[in-house]
Structure formats: C-alpha cells, structure tokens
Enzyme design. Sequence first.
Site: not given
Length: 160
Positions: A46, A51, A90-91, A132-133, A136
């Site tokens: 994701g 981000q 997480c990226l 999660h997304e 963000h």
Amino acid sequence: MAIRIIREEGDEILRKKSKEVDEVNDKIREILDDMVETMHHYNGVGLSAPQIGLLKRLVVIDLYDDKGPIKLVNPKILKQEGEQEVEEGCLSFPNEFAKIIRPAKVTIEALDENGKKIKIKADKLLAQAIAHEVDHLDGILFVDKIIPGTLQYIEPEENS
Ligand code: NI
C-alpha cells in the site's frame, strides 16, 4: 509513469492532513499510476499520496492477488468491526516492523480512478492495509499504534 521518491520517517509532510480531491481528472490518474509503480518497485502492499509528498486523499493497495491494484480517491471508513493483531511495516519506515491492533473488518466508500463511487467490504490483510493507508491521510503513522515491546529494527541488505 514514474517512480516517485518516498518520504521517510522524520519528514513533516507525513504528519499533515491531506485534502479531498475535487475532480478525478487525468492529472489524478497519472499520480495514481505513479503511486502503483512506486509501490510495486519497493514491494509494498500500500502507498498513500503524502508518502510521495502530495497532500491529497489518494491511496493505492495491492495484495498481489486476483483483485490487482486498487486505486482509491477520497476513501472514507464507514464502519469498522472487531480487532486483529497484525505484524506491520510501512514504506516510510523501511527498517521497522511491529505488532499493532487493526480493525478485523472495514467498510469503506471511495471514488475509483474514473470518479465513480465504490464501496468495499474488507477483512484480514485488506482491512489492515486500508486502515493503515487511510491513517496516513490524517497524518497518523503505524508507529503511533505499536503494541509496547514489539518494535523490531531490521538492518537493510547491503547491495554494494
Ligand atoms: Ni505506511
């Protein structure tokens, strides 16, 4: 399409609230395509627009299953049920993993890449990824929700 630079831990933009997208046009579709390419490049499941440095309510998710990449514009969680304890990363935190609690099921409403309203009912990993997304987009990060004592640092692999 292009691979975008991923903002990492400590970058203030990750803490800001993203704005709703007014119109799903070619520019938005291009950003969504770049987000998918970037997510795939870094083997993520994701990615959210903040981000890559854009405060827009855009999310892409790919569980590498038959659903393919999912592109969401202005996703809104309508309902969440139950809890699941999950392993998460997480990226934007490439070396950190931890256990956290996510909803077991979520129901969301969003626009697709053509501006059409869609509703998704998700459980398991998809519910986790959506939660999660969407966090963000409100400047909330998984490190805010870590179950104490479960944070692990994984050393990056040296390729040089
Ligand atoms: Ni993340």
